[in-house]
Design an enzyme around this catalytic site. Structure first.
Site, mmCIF file in Angstrom:
data_model
loop_
_atom_site.group_PDB
_atom_site.id
_atom_site.type_symbol
_atom_site.label_atom_id
_atom_site.label_comp_id
_atom_site.label_asym_id
_atom_site.label_seq_id
_atom_site.Cartn_x
_atom_site.Cartn_y
_atom_site.Cartn_z
ATOM 1 C CB CYS A 238 -23.745 10.071 37.714
ATOM 2 S SG CYS A 238 -24.258 10.187 38.921
ATOM 3 C CG HIS A 239 -22.220 12.033 33.634
ATOM 4 N ND1 HIS A 239 -22.459 12.565 34.930
ATOM 5 C CD2 HIS A 239 -23.073 11.972 32.696
ATOM 6 C CE1 HIS A 239 -23.562 12.898 34.726
ATOM 7 N NE2 HIS A 239 -24.128 12.632 33.157
ATOM 8 N N GLY A 240 -18.721 8.632 34.648
ATOM 9 C CA GLY A 240 -17.295 7.938 34.764
ATOM 10 C C GLY A 240 -16.264 8.968 35.641
#
Length: 208
Positions: free
Chosen positions: A166-168
């Site tokens: 999703c956001h790393g």
């Protein structure tokens, strides 16, 4: 029925809170440095708490005797996916080498783990990790990424662990978050205790 789960499927299953997922299915996949693909296994339904028990947050007993080194089993507790990971000796040897890259290498943030998991392996028994498979950033579900993966999200020199698409955010094999990532803390360790060498109770511990 046999299926071949993928790491992407794990992320989808962990975030799915519909009725089917609440049937307490146990799923085993390969993680860490042992394998680069998921293992084809049947769903195991031998332990299935009632819907009422799950809704009330009752403790969940799980069999860990069949988890091979480098593999993971997923069970559900309080509507959350709980990862039961059996580390290989190679993974355990790699963990101390990552400390300088981690936000909280010794797991000192007390909200994320009981006192008995405030160590480098975040566990009672170093060989086994019991962790909630939900990213501490925005609640997405990370995927297992094996050692040496070419996944650009984990970077060079990856020694195995978990990646949140999703956001790393990235976590090592003990669920410890790497620095300069969106997730602020390590993955949460639920209260748990061992009933025997092959069985663990999630949701209760000796301090409860």
């Amino acid at each position: 029925m046999s299926i071949t789960p993928t790491f992407d499927a794990l992320a989808a299953n962990a975030s799915d809170h519909d009725a089917e997922r609440r049937n307490m299915l146990l799923l085993t996949v390969a993680v860490g440095g042992v394998a680069t693909a998921a293992v084809a296994v049947p769903f195991v339904t031998s332990f299935a708490p009632s819907q009422r028990a799950l809704a009330s947050g009752a403790a969940v007993e799980a069999d860990i005797s069949d988890i091979l080194p480098g593999s993971m089993k997923i069970v559900e507790w309080r509507g959350k996916p709980v990862w039961l990971v059996r580390h290989t000796p190679e993974v355990l040897a790699d963990l101390p080498t990552l400390d300088s890259q981690l936000v909280d290498p010794q797991s000192k943030v007390t909200s994320q783990q009981p006192t008995y998991a405030q160590n480098s392996t975040r566990s009672i028994k170093p060989e086994f990790l019991v962790a909630i498979g939900i990213c501490t950033h925005l609640g997405c579900s990370p995927s297992a990424v094996p050692k040496g993966s070419a996944n650009p999200g984990v970077g060079d020199g990856w020694k195995g662990g978990f990646f949140c698409p999703c956001h790393g955010s990235t976590f090592d094999s003990a669920g410890r978050v790497f620095k300069n990532k969106p997730a602020p803390t390590n993955l949460e360790i639920p209260p748990h205790k061992y009933l025997s060498d092959g069985r663990v109770l999630i949701g209760e511990d000796s301090t409860a």
